[in-house]
Design an enzyme around this catalytic site. Sequence first.
Site, PDB file in Angstrom:
ATOM      1  N   SER A 157       0.799  -1.236   0.000  1.00  0.00           N
ATOM      2  CA  SER A 157       0.000   0.000   0.000  1.00  0.00           C
ATOM      3  C   SER A 157       0.822   1.272   0.000  1.00  0.00           C
ATOM      4  O   SER A 157       0.271   2.363  -0.191  1.00  0.00           O
ATOM      5  CB  SER A 157      -0.947  -0.005   1.209  1.00  0.00           C
ATOM      6  OG  SER A 157      -1.918  -1.016   1.067  1.00  0.00           O
ATOM      7  N   HIS A 216     -15.268  -0.471   3.111  1.00  0.00           N
ATOM      8  CA  HIS A 216     -15.136   0.860   3.698  1.00  0.00           C
ATOM      9  C   HIS A 216     -16.290   1.779   3.340  1.00  0.00           C
ATOM     10  O   HIS A 216     -16.324   2.935   3.801  1.00  0.00           O
ATOM     11  CB  HIS A 216     -13.829   1.512   3.218  1.00  0.00           C
ATOM     12  CG  HIS A 216     -12.593   0.860   3.747  1.00  0.00           C
ATOM     13  ND1 HIS A 216     -11.957  -0.191   3.111  1.00  0.00           N
ATOM     14  CD2 HIS A 216     -11.864   1.110   4.864  1.00  0.00           C
ATOM     15  CE1 HIS A 216     -10.881  -0.557   3.803  1.00  0.00           C
ATOM     16  NE2 HIS A 216     -10.800   0.212   4.865  1.00  0.00           N
ATOM     17  N   CYS A 218      -7.872   1.744   1.769  1.00  0.00           N
ATOM     18  CA  CYS A 218      -8.873   0.973   1.042  1.00  0.00           C
ATOM     19  C   CYS A 218      -8.305   0.480  -0.291  1.00  0.00           C
ATOM     20  O   CYS A 218      -7.816   1.270  -1.100  1.00  0.00           O
ATOM     21  CB  CYS A 218     -10.111   1.838   0.798  1.00  0.00           C
ATOM     22  SG  CYS A 218     -11.343   1.054  -0.259  1.00  0.00           S
TER      23      CYS A 218
END
Length: 647
Positions: free
Chosen positions: A327, A370, A383
Amino acid sequence: MRRSPRESVDSARKVSRRALLLGGAQIGFGGLLALRMRYMQVDQADEFRLLAEENRINIRLIPPARGEVFDRHGMVIAKNEPSYRITIVREDAGDVDDVIRRLSALVELDEEELNRALAEMKRSAPFLPVTVADRVSWEAISRVAVNAPALPGITPEVGLSRQYPLGPDFAHVTGYVGPVSDYDLSKIEDPDQLLRIPRFQIGKVGLEAKLEEQLRGKAGAKRVEVNAVGRVMRELDRREGQAGANLQLTLDHRLQNYVQARLGQESAAAVVLDCNTGDILACASAPTFDPNLFVRGISVADYKGLTENPYRPLANKTVQGLYPPGSTFKMVTALAALDAGVVTPDETVYCRGHIEISNRRFHCWKRAGHGHVDLETSLRESCDVYYYDLAMRVGIENISAMAEQLGLSQRYDIPMSAVARGRAPTKAWKKETYDQDWVIGDTVNASIGQGYVLASPLQLAVMSARLATGRAVEPRLIKTIDGVEQPHRGGEALAVDEELLKQVRKAMFAVSNNRRGTAYRSRIIEDAFRMAGKTGTSQVRNITTAERARGVTSNKDLPWERRDHALFVDFAPYKSPKYAVAVVVEHGGGGSTVAAPIARDVTLQALYDGDPPLEAYPAADRSRIKAQQERLRRERPDLLSTARSRA
């Protein structure tokens, strides 16, 4: 029987003829010898005089002092120290075994080194000195000198040897030196004659190898008189060589020492960059090793322990290690989409925990989803579905181009071994490498730093610095060479709208400072030093549909080598970026729980230039931080201190 007078006369005539022929032959031969002697003594006198002089006078190389290495504040990282050794000349020793026996009564001899010396003596000429004991103490040298009459052929000598005073902390950066091998010579087209000196040392890995020519210097020479068999009788004159260049690195030894200690025995790496200059202030790979072991000749047991360690202590993970960035790559995808105009910062994407693409389900880390997320929320809570959606709209080519602009997929010109390029994949790359067409699933995986995407900790630190400044910051490791400042590279503005960069920075700030941010527990409390960051967790295994149905196995329940990598990148202070940090912990688990606390501690250490006050940490962390600081002070009392001014 009496001969007649006629027979006597004939016989006398024959004898006179033979005598005349023999005498003529002798005179002719003597004349030829005289002519040859005249030719050699008169006509070729100068040539033979030169040959005789060359046989009598030998020119021998004098090894130069190797250049030393310092940190940015002048602390010695690699230096030369006097090294006392004992040599033996077989021709002068006579009974070698007896002399060795007497020597061993005065000096402790290493059995392995002694056996190597005895083997070398058998291969070498009898008049050449062979080292039987290296790095002996001054007391041992004194004992040998006092007992010299009883030790024929034994000579105590002094030379220079490499030493790394800070031991393991800079091992992966500086590397180490070692004796020249046949393999080393085979790699050099026209090797310097210095390299043929017995036991001459050259850089094997790291900076010592990459800057070998500058560090080695130029050889001197001495003229010695030798006898008929080549033994040195006396030294006639000498010309000293030119010492190697002294190097000053951009590294800060106190910060480097702290980072190395903070990583501990994790299989991990951390890099700290100066956002303004690109100077590498810390570059630590763990676990590490003591380079002095290699200089002295590492034992089989020690070397085996290093090579068989699954945490790979010999690898410099900061530049050699390539990892899926997870991420921490999401800023790349976000900027690519924003720059291409396919999304705005306020536009939302609905996350229900997964997305269906080409009959395949791509999951978000949060199983329940989310809900509606915009740019800031997607980064703050990491997310995945938001970035799946963006990737399908913007395409892999735009994502890869943005990754390169932010410093990924580049091999930086820094003098360390095996600097890896990393990978920002494209359709053409996959076709060329695997002879396969690119599919939409490849783009989706790449959007969250998985699939074919790979980056090193150094590249991630550069990415963070470029995001922080909006400039093409490039890393620099060498500050000066013999006092001459080395230029900074890069620094021009990125081809990205500054307003878009501000939106991404704002979202990274929320990651660390919003209560719902994935790194909120690892925030910095001091307002002036608050940081912006991004957590990352990259998978190293496939999760099957059956496993998802029964619940994904926790990292702590998996074997170490199957656990996720933990990553974190940040820059601080948020309002005026000074330092960029990247941390990767191999198979560490979650980026928020493992990598983020390390990166926060390292960032604070850099900001305060020493141990930060406990008030800079969240209240829940202060007792742990206090215990950690006390432990590190006990382990390294000479290297950790309170804040001090930078030079």
